[in-house]
Scaffold this active site. Sequence first.
Site, PDB file in Angstrom:
ATOM      1  N   LYS A  22       0.851  -1.208   0.000  1.00 55.64           N
ATOM      2  CA  LYS A  22       0.000   0.000   0.000  1.00 55.64           C
ATOM      3  C   LYS A  22       0.877   1.245   0.000  1.00 55.64           C
ATOM      4  CE  LYS A  22      -1.517   1.570   4.139  1.00 55.64           C
ATOM      5  NZ  LYS A  22      -1.229   2.969   4.477  1.00 55.64           N
ATOM      6  N   ASN A  23       1.948   1.241   0.812  1.00 51.28           N
ATOM      7  CA  ASN A  23       2.756   2.447   0.985  1.00 51.28           C
ATOM      8  C   ASN A  23       3.733   2.693  -0.164  1.00 51.28           C
ATOM      9  OD1 ASN A  23       1.350   2.986   3.251  1.00 51.28           O
ATOM     10  ND2 ASN A  23       2.951   2.392   4.687  1.00 51.28           N
ATOM     11  N   CYS A 117      -3.683  12.107  13.609  1.00 51.79           N
ATOM     12  CA  CYS A 117      -4.429  10.846  13.558  1.00 51.79           C
ATOM     13  C   CYS A 117      -4.171  10.138  14.882  1.00 51.79           C
ATOM     14  CB  CYS A 117      -3.984  10.019  12.361  1.00 51.79           C
ATOM     15  SG  CYS A 117      -2.471   9.162  12.633  1.00 51.79           S
ATOM     16  N   ARG A 122       1.643  14.095  13.717  1.00 53.54           N
ATOM     17  CA  ARG A 122       2.082  13.846  12.335  1.00 53.54           C
ATOM     18  C   ARG A 122       2.021  15.121  11.497  1.00 53.54           C
ATOM     19  NH1 ARG A 122      -0.323   8.278  10.288  1.00 53.54           N
ATOM     20  NH2 ARG A 122       1.401   8.483   8.807  1.00 53.54           N
ATOM     21  N   ASP A 306       5.460   0.074  12.037  1.00 57.47           N
ATOM     22  CA  ASP A 306       4.159  -0.464  11.598  1.00 57.47           C
ATOM     23  C   ASP A 306       3.967  -1.916  12.005  1.00 57.47           C
ATOM     24  OD1 ASP A 306       3.929   1.367   8.456  1.00 57.47           O
ATOM     25  OD2 ASP A 306       3.698   1.933  10.554  1.00 57.47           O
ATOM     26  N   ARG A 398      -8.256  -0.417   5.249  1.00 55.94           N
ATOM     27  CA  ARG A 398      -7.465   0.647   4.620  1.00 55.94           C
ATOM     28  C   ARG A 398      -6.146   0.097   4.094  1.00 55.94           C
ATOM     29  NH1 ARG A 398      -6.300   5.778   7.849  1.00 55.94           N
ATOM     30  NH2 ARG A 398      -5.094   5.923   5.923  1.00 55.94           N
TER      31      ARG A 398
HETATM   32  C1  EPZ Z   1       4.875   6.669   6.518  1.00 51.94           C
HETATM   33  O1  EPZ Z   1       4.143   7.689   7.138  1.00 51.94           O
HETATM   34  C2  EPZ Z   1       3.917   5.500   6.382  1.00 51.94           C
HETATM   35  N1  EPZ Z   1       2.786   5.906   5.524  1.00 51.94           N
HETATM   36  C3  EPZ Z   1       3.432   5.092   7.764  1.00 51.94           C
HETATM   37  O2  EPZ Z   1       2.597   3.956   7.616  1.00 51.94           O
HETATM   38  C4  EPZ Z   1       4.640   4.706   8.623  1.00 51.94           C
HETATM   39  O3  EPZ Z   1       4.192   4.400   9.913  1.00 51.94           O
HETATM   40  C5  EPZ Z   1       5.626   5.871   8.667  1.00 51.94           C
HETATM   41  O4  EPZ Z   1       5.987   6.264   7.325  1.00 51.94           O
HETATM   42  C6  EPZ Z   1       6.908   5.518   9.416  1.00 51.94           C
HETATM   43  O5  EPZ Z   1       7.527   4.420   8.777  1.00 51.94           O
HETATM   44  C7  EPZ Z   1       2.962   5.933   4.188  1.00 51.94           C
HETATM   45  O6  EPZ Z   1       4.027   5.652   3.663  1.00 51.94           O
HETATM   46  C8  EPZ Z   1       1.745   6.320   3.373  1.00 51.94           C
HETATM   47  P1  EPZ Z   1       7.073   9.907   8.595  1.00 51.94           P
HETATM   48  P2  EPZ Z   1       4.761   9.186   7.184  1.00 51.94           P
HETATM   49  O7  EPZ Z   1       6.956  11.207   7.865  1.00 51.94           O
HETATM   50  O8  EPZ Z   1       5.601   9.439   5.980  1.00 51.94           O
HETATM   51  C9  EPZ Z   1       7.536  13.116  12.066  1.00 51.94           C
HETATM   52  C10 EPZ Z   1       0.631   2.715   7.781  1.00 51.94           C
HETATM   53  O9  EPZ Z   1       0.234   2.100   8.733  1.00 51.94           O
HETATM   54  N2  EPZ Z   1       7.364  14.129  11.005  1.00 51.94           N
HETATM   55  O10 EPZ Z   1       8.185   8.982   8.239  1.00 51.94           O
HETATM   56  O11 EPZ Z   1       3.645  10.113   7.484  1.00 51.94           O
HETATM   57  C11 EPZ Z   1       6.262  12.306  12.266  1.00 51.94           C
HETATM   58  O12 EPZ Z   1       5.403  12.992  13.140  1.00 51.94           O
HETATM   59  C12 EPZ Z   1       1.227   4.091   7.982  1.00 51.94           C
HETATM   60  O13 EPZ Z   1       0.638   2.296   6.598  1.00 51.94           O
HETATM   61  C13 EPZ Z   1       7.445  15.479  11.347  1.00 51.94           C
HETATM   62  O14 EPZ Z   1       7.648  15.833  12.506  1.00 51.94           O
HETATM   63  O15 EPZ Z   1       5.711   9.099   8.445  1.00 51.94           O
HETATM   64  C14 EPZ Z   1       6.776  11.019  12.838  1.00 51.94           C
HETATM   65  O16 EPZ Z   1       6.953  11.189  14.235  1.00 51.94           O
HETATM   66  C15 EPZ Z   1       0.994   4.551   9.404  1.00 51.94           C
HETATM   67  N3  EPZ Z   1       7.281  16.411  10.364  1.00 51.94           N
HETATM   68  C16 EPZ Z   1       8.146  10.852  12.170  1.00 51.94           C
HETATM   69  O17 EPZ Z   1       8.494  12.132  11.644  1.00 51.94           O
HETATM   70  C17 EPZ Z   1       7.054  16.066   9.059  1.00 51.94           C
HETATM   71  O18 EPZ Z   1       6.940  16.965   8.194  1.00 51.94           O
HETATM   72  C18 EPZ Z   1       8.145   9.860  10.998  1.00 51.94           C
HETATM   73  O19 EPZ Z   1       7.062  10.220  10.167  1.00 51.94           O
HETATM   74  C19 EPZ Z   1       6.979  14.691   8.730  1.00 51.94           C
HETATM   75  C20 EPZ Z   1       7.146  13.747   9.720  1.00 51.94           C
END
Ligand code: EPZ
Length: 413
Positions: A22-23, A117, A122, A306, A398
């Site tokens: 999915k990702n 969420c 996030r 995840d 989802r």
């Molecule tokens: C991706 O989310 C995945 N989603 C998530 O999977 C996964 O849990 C996550 O990466 C971590 O591996 C998709 O790929 C669609 P991040 P993403 O930006 O990109 C902080 C699932 O279950 N952050 O790597 O949104 C954030 O708050 C989902 O399929 C900022 O602070 O995650 C988090 O603490 C859930 N500012 C950390 O970085 C930003 O601008 C990592 O988030 C962006 C992120």
Amino acid sequence: MDKLRIEGGRRLEGSVRISGAKNMALPAMTAALLTPEPVTLRNVPHVRDVLTMKHLLESMGARVEYQRGEKVVLQAEHLHHRAAPYDLVKMMRASILVLGPLVSRFGHAKVSLPGGCAIGARPINLHIGALEKMGVRIQVAHGYVDASCSRIQGAEITFPTVTVTGTENILMAAALAEGMTVLNNAAREPEVADLAGMLNCMGARIQGAGTSTIRVEGVDRLRGVSHTVIPDRIETGTFLTAALVTHSDIGLEECNLQHVMAVVDKLKEVGAEIDLENANRIRVRGAHSLRAADLTTNPFPGFPTDLQAQYMALMTQAQGVSVITETIFENRFMHALELIRMGADIRIEGNRAVVRGGTHLTGANVIASDLRASASLLLAGLVADGTTVVDRVYHLDRGYERIEEKLTRLGAR
Ligand code: EPZ
């Protein structure tokens, strides 16, 4: 599907085919915005988030044909609307992945801020900061990000935190930028490397994807492409854990062992026997008694956040005490509260959960809070005495393709 009823105590047997990731399907779909030519994606999982992304892209004027055989054909020739409205973005945060491509190809995008969420605030400040470095003027008001630029410029960008979709957004923006973009502390997830591979087949010039430094030499135009999405490593880890928690012996087809090495290492430490039967078939045998082992989640190639919830369900059955440390999201232990209601012995201390294993779980009515938490409640239901009813399983839909059918075919009830 809104509730899942599971009768615990049954072993699993046979084989399960792992669906596409999915990702990776989601960024691959938004990458189609970068070219007026048709893009064909294969091995796309039939999950709700892919349908949501289809609706979002169609609302902009793109053509998206979802052909049942996991094949999707997309074409963004003329977009009459370069916006992602709140009512779609609130359903799926990954909608933010349209921002980079829209700004880069059309010079304008209006995307709703994804709300928080269940698992954390996030924010998308890192996406916005990086685009501003590339010459994009960004206004955040009324819950929307309004981004515009004449021609996006290459830049050197260092992410303070590893961000998966942040890296993907900037990769797609940089592909059509003027000049060179260097991404430092980029995400190394396999989905990032697969997206870069797809973009390069479209004519992009990306080097280093999969490492923490990625170089992108912008080009003027990208072509259409036909691309096969990589297998879902999180679904792979979920079924490996399902085999262990039920002490079963099952085969996983069409998966990629290289993408789950940290998970395999950890599960072997716990007592699993895991063999690579051939390039994309894994056989897993759940040892009769499992040993507790501590876990800390990390960005790839570490153990993925995840799969933390699924691992916690497993640790309730292992002999001994395990400490699970969640380093990526600030609030990703909601599943623990539901597992406790089933009889688990878990103590939460900030971003650490202390699990005392060897507990007898009993079926209960439980509520899913996010996509992966619902998977952990399902796993607990497989081993609990009696019936477990998991409510709000739309979270499961989802990100997991027909998981109840796959588990039933393996012998679960
Ligand atoms: C991706 O989310 C995945 N989603 C998530 O999977 C996964 O849990 C996550 O990466 C971590 O591996 C998709 O790929 C669609 P991040 P993403 O930006 O990109 C902080 C699932 O279950 N952050 O790597 O949104 C954030 O708050 C989902 O399929 C900022 O602070 O995650 C988090 O603490 C859930 N500012 C950390 O970085 C930003 O601008 C990592 O988030 C962006 C992120």
